[in-house]
Write a protein that holds these residues in place. Structure first.
Motif, PDB file in Angstrom:
ATOM      1  N   SER A  33     -10.498   6.041   9.086  1.00 43.55           N
ATOM      2  CA  SER A  33     -10.953   6.928   7.946  1.00 43.55           C
ATOM      3  C   SER A  33      -9.384   7.418   8.213  1.00 43.55           C
ATOM      4  CB  SER A  33     -11.364   8.302   9.036  1.00 43.55           C
ATOM      5  OG  SER A  33     -10.990  10.146   8.564  1.00 43.55           O
ATOM      6  N   PHE A  34      -9.473   8.364   6.597  1.00 45.45           N
ATOM      7  CA  PHE A  34      -8.188   8.587   6.320  1.00 45.45           C
ATOM      8  C   PHE A  34      -8.171  10.101   6.649  1.00 45.45           C
ATOM      9  CE2 PHE A  34      -5.714  12.395   3.449  1.00 45.45           C
ATOM     10  CZ  PHE A  34      -4.631  10.774   3.312  1.00 45.45           C
ATOM     11  N   TYR A  35      -8.793  11.014   7.484  1.00 45.35           N
ATOM     12  CA  TYR A  35      -8.700  11.923   8.229  1.00 45.35           C
ATOM     13  C   TYR A  35      -9.442  11.932   9.128  1.00 45.35           C
ATOM     14  CZ  TYR A  35      -9.801  13.161   3.346  1.00 45.35           C
ATOM     15  OH  TYR A  35      -9.817  13.919   2.273  1.00 45.35           O
TER      16      TYR A  35
ATOM     17  N   SER B 231      -9.532   9.964  11.829  1.00 44.22           N
ATOM     18  CA  SER B 231      -8.601   8.628  12.281  1.00 44.22           C
ATOM     19  C   SER B 231      -7.658   8.723  12.984  1.00 44.22           C
ATOM     20  CB  SER B 231      -8.672   7.368  13.377  1.00 44.22           C
ATOM     21  OG  SER B 231      -9.656   6.957  11.825  1.00 44.22           O
ATOM     22  N   GLN B 232      -6.334   9.703  11.757  1.00 43.09           N
ATOM     23  CA  GLN B 232      -5.506   9.622  11.244  1.00 43.09           C
ATOM     24  C   GLN B 232      -4.585  11.189  11.563  1.00 43.09           C
ATOM     25  OE1 GLN B 232      -3.855   8.650   7.428  1.00 43.09           O
ATOM     26  NE2 GLN B 232      -4.997   6.294   7.270  1.00 43.09           N
ATOM     27  N   GLY B 233      -5.482  11.610  12.547  1.00 43.07           N
ATOM     28  CA  GLY B 233      -5.058  13.680  13.285  1.00 43.07           C
ATOM     29  C   GLY B 233      -5.206  14.479  12.172  1.00 43.07           C
ATOM     30  N   ARG B 234      -6.133  14.075  11.279  1.00 40.40           N
ATOM     31  CA  ARG B 234      -6.147  15.005   9.888  1.00 40.40           C
ATOM     32  C   ARG B 234      -7.319  16.452  10.776  1.00 40.40           C
ATOM     33  NH1 ARG B 234      -4.657  11.159   6.461  1.00 40.40           N
ATOM     34  NH2 ARG B 234      -2.376  12.233   5.465  1.00 40.40           N
ATOM     35  N   THR B 235      -7.153  17.358  11.024  1.00 40.93           N
ATOM     36  CA  THR B 235      -8.184  18.089  11.789  1.00 40.93           C
ATOM     37  C   THR B 235      -8.667  18.923  10.795  1.00 40.93           C
ATOM     38  OG1 THR B 235      -6.275  19.882  11.855  1.00 40.93           O
ATOM     39  CG2 THR B 235      -6.941  18.818  13.178  1.00 40.93           C
TER      40      THR B 235
ATOM     41  N   SER C  36       3.757   4.030  10.614  1.00 44.38           N
ATOM     42  CA  SER C  36       3.254   4.403   9.702  1.00 44.38           C
ATOM     43  C   SER C  36       1.638   4.367  10.006  1.00 44.38           C
ATOM     44  CB  SER C  36       2.774   3.336   8.330  1.00 44.38           C
ATOM     45  OG  SER C  36       3.114   2.435   8.514  1.00 44.38           O
ATOM     46  N   PHE C  37       0.244   5.030   8.622  1.00 44.30           N
ATOM     47  CA  PHE C  37      -0.788   4.885   8.990  1.00 44.30           C
ATOM     48  C   PHE C  37      -1.125   5.106   7.369  1.00 44.30           C
ATOM     49  CE2 PHE C  37      -1.665   9.274  11.711  1.00 44.30           C
ATOM     50  CZ  PHE C  37      -2.215   8.183  12.948  1.00 44.30           C
ATOM     51  N   GLU C  38      -2.046   3.065   8.128  1.00 45.49           N
ATOM     52  CA  GLU C  38      -2.907   3.630   6.631  1.00 45.49           C
ATOM     53  C   GLU C  38      -4.176   3.005   6.812  1.00 45.49           C
ATOM     54  OE1 GLU C  38      -3.548  -0.353   7.244  1.00 45.49           O
ATOM     55  OE2 GLU C  38      -2.930  -0.653   5.226  1.00 45.49           O
ATOM     56  N   MET C  39      -5.215   1.985   5.735  1.00 48.84           N
ATOM     57  CA  MET C  39      -6.317   1.402   5.974  1.00 48.84           C
ATOM     58  C   MET C  39      -6.961   0.425   5.713  1.00 48.84           C
ATOM     59  SD  MET C  39      -7.572   5.050   5.071  1.00 48.84           S
ATOM     60  CE  MET C  39      -9.642   5.204   5.316  1.00 48.84           C
ATOM     61  N   GLU C  40      -6.090  -0.568   5.275  1.00 52.20           N
ATOM     62  CA  GLU C  40      -6.506  -1.862   5.160  1.00 52.20           C
ATOM     63  C   GLU C  40      -5.597  -2.903   5.866  1.00 52.20           C
ATOM     64  OE1 GLU C  40      -5.258  -0.104   3.166  1.00 52.20           O
ATOM     65  OE2 GLU C  40      -7.271   0.641   2.441  1.00 52.20           O
TER      66      GLU C  40
ATOM     67  N   GLY D 133       0.783  -0.814   0.364  1.00 47.65           N
ATOM     68  CA  GLY D 133      -0.319  -0.117   0.053  1.00 47.65           C
ATOM     69  C   GLY D 133       1.183   1.143  -0.252  1.00 47.65           C
ATOM     70  N   THR D 134       0.458   2.224   0.580  1.00 49.77           N
ATOM     71  CA  THR D 134       1.078   3.859   0.646  1.00 49.77           C
ATOM     72  C   THR D 134       0.113   4.392   1.521  1.00 49.77           C
ATOM     73  OG1 THR D 134      -0.903   4.969  -0.200  1.00 49.77           O
ATOM     74  CG2 THR D 134       0.857   4.402  -1.692  1.00 49.77           C
ATOM     75  N   CYS D 135       1.293   4.625   2.826  1.00 53.73           N
ATOM     76  CA  CYS D 135       0.411   5.281   4.032  1.00 53.73           C
ATOM     77  C   CYS D 135       1.129   6.422   4.661  1.00 53.73           C
ATOM     78  CB  CYS D 135       1.534   4.248   4.574  1.00 53.73           C
ATOM     79  SG  CYS D 135       3.470   4.180   4.996  1.00 53.73           S
ATOM     80  N   GLY D 136       0.492   6.982   5.511  1.00 56.51           N
ATOM     81  CA  GLY D 136       1.151   8.340   5.877  1.00 56.51           C
ATOM     82  C   GLY D 136       2.493   7.514   6.958  1.00 56.51           C
ATOM     83  N   ALA D 137       3.500   8.292   6.699  1.00 58.78           N
ATOM     84  CA  ALA D 137       4.747   8.464   7.636  1.00 58.78           C
ATOM     85  C   ALA D 137       5.068   8.688   8.984  1.00 58.78           C
ATOM     86  CB  ALA D 137       6.007   8.419   6.612  1.00 58.78           C
TER      87      ALA D 137
HETATM   88  N1  URA Z   1      -2.789   6.471   3.287  1.00 56.33           N
HETATM   89  C1  URA Z   1      -3.076   6.749   4.148  1.00 56.33           C
HETATM   90  O1  URA Z   1      -4.299   6.234   4.723  1.00 56.33           O
HETATM   91  N2  URA Z   1      -2.545   7.700   5.196  1.00 56.33           N
HETATM   92  C2  URA Z   1      -2.150   8.695   4.483  1.00 56.33           C
HETATM   93  O2  URA Z   1      -1.613   9.792   4.935  1.00 56.33           O
HETATM   94  C3  URA Z   1      -1.360   8.656   3.249  1.00 56.33           C
HETATM   95  C4  URA Z   1      -1.353   7.413   2.211  1.00 56.33           C
END
Ligand code: URA
Ligand code: R1P
Length: 295
Positions: free
Chosen positions: A196-198, A200-204, A228-232, A114-118
């Motif tokens: 959530s991408f938003y 629960s990843q701490g995006r306000t 990392s933060f991702e969703m699956e 996947g891709t993720c927040g680092a």
């Molecule tokens: N995918 C995520 O879930 N979060 C990110 O910040 C980037 C990719």
């Protein structure tokens, strides 16, 4: 199509034996699956799949829900791999794992790329591997009920689930061989899957009552080796651990966005990393002894 007649409300199959959402049937999905988020990544990595020895072309289908399955033979081996687009989020990973399991005979190995927040400083563009496990960070809706939510935490963090150790080791060593920066190109730790991408990843956001201003800090304090933060990934590793020893799973994700400094990878860098990490993930699947799925 939407008009398909299904039978068996408990586990729906159509008249051709195709599952309800993934849309595949026996013979179309390999025991070795590379799960990727989107169609472009699946298309890019399908370059590593070749036609079958009997002359049959690489198999490809897209379901009415948008999941795709591409199955072919890897390199000069006679080993098949399926690249499956898993789309986004926990329910879609649930569909992929359960409906693939239903049409594959015998043990299975699944790797997610996947891709993720680092989360760790300096890890933009690195491959982040949840070798130490994966937790679920999810919103707690009860905390948002005005009259009753007081004192409840708005986000909950589960305990970690682990990848299959041998499959994860295979993945790490293949990444080490394939990544341009070798070992420097990857970081192992704990992945946090979120609902959530938003929020629960701490995006306000001003548009919603999210109460997440301190969430990233809280996660980093509770899980210092969170990478990392991702969703699956949590759903994949959790289902594998509940598969009665029939599914081995591991995962990795490209650090697309660094949260501490808000930087993003360029599209060109992303494609280069997808190609290198995708090759490593496919080789890790091919090299895995399927008789060893049980822990
Ligand atoms: N995918 C995520 O879930 N979060 C990110 O910040 C980037 C990719
Ligand atoms: C969010 O942008 C999506 O990117 C990540 C997250 O897990 C989520 O699915 O993974 P993919 O790049 O595999 O889609």
């Amino acid at each position: 199509s939407k008009e398909r007649q299904m039978k068996d409300a408990n586990f729906p199959l159509d008249m051709e034996g195709r599952t309800f959402h993934l849309g595949s049937r026996k013979g179309e999905v390999s025991n070795r699956i590379l799960s990727v988020g989107d169609a472009a990544r699946a298309q890019l990595l399908s370059q590593f799949l070749k036609p079958f020895p009997n002359g049959d072309p690489v198999f490809n289908m897209v379901s009415s829900r948008g999941f795709s399955v591409t199955t072919g033979v890897v390199g000069d081996s006679d080993t098949t791999v399926s690249i499956v687009t898993t789309l986004m989020g926990l329910p879609n990973m649930d569909f992929v794992v359960r409906e693939a399991r239903a049409v594959v005979d015998g043990p299975m190995a699944v790797v997610r790329l996947g891709t993720c927040g680092a989360l760790q400083p300096g890890t933009l563009g690195k491959i982040l591997v949840p070798a130490e496990g994966c937790v679920l960070v999810h919103r707690n809706p009860d905390a948002f009920i005005d009259s009753e939510g007081e004192g409840l935490s708005p986000y909950l963090i589960s305990r970690p689930v682990l990848p299959h150790p041998t499959l994860c080791d295979n993945l790490v060593s293949e990444l080490q061989n394939t990544l341009p920066a070798g070992l420097d190109g990857l970081r192992c730790g704990i992945n946090c899957t979120t609902d959530s991408f938003y929020s629960s990843q701490g995006r306000t956001s001003n548009a919603f009552d999210d109460r997440n201003e301190n969430l990233v800090q809280q996660v980093m304090e509770e899980i210092p080796n969170a990478v990392s933060f991702e969703m699956e990934t949590f759903q994949l590793l959790h289902l594998a651990s509940c598969s009665k020893g029939t599914i081995a799973a591991a995962a990795c994700a490209i650090g697309l966005a660094e949260r501490a400094n808000n930087e993003f990878m360029s599209p060109k860098q992303l494609v280069e990393m997808e190609e290198a990490a995708g090759k490593a993930a496919i080789d890790a699947l091919v090299g895995f002894d399927l008789s060893k799925t049980e822990l």
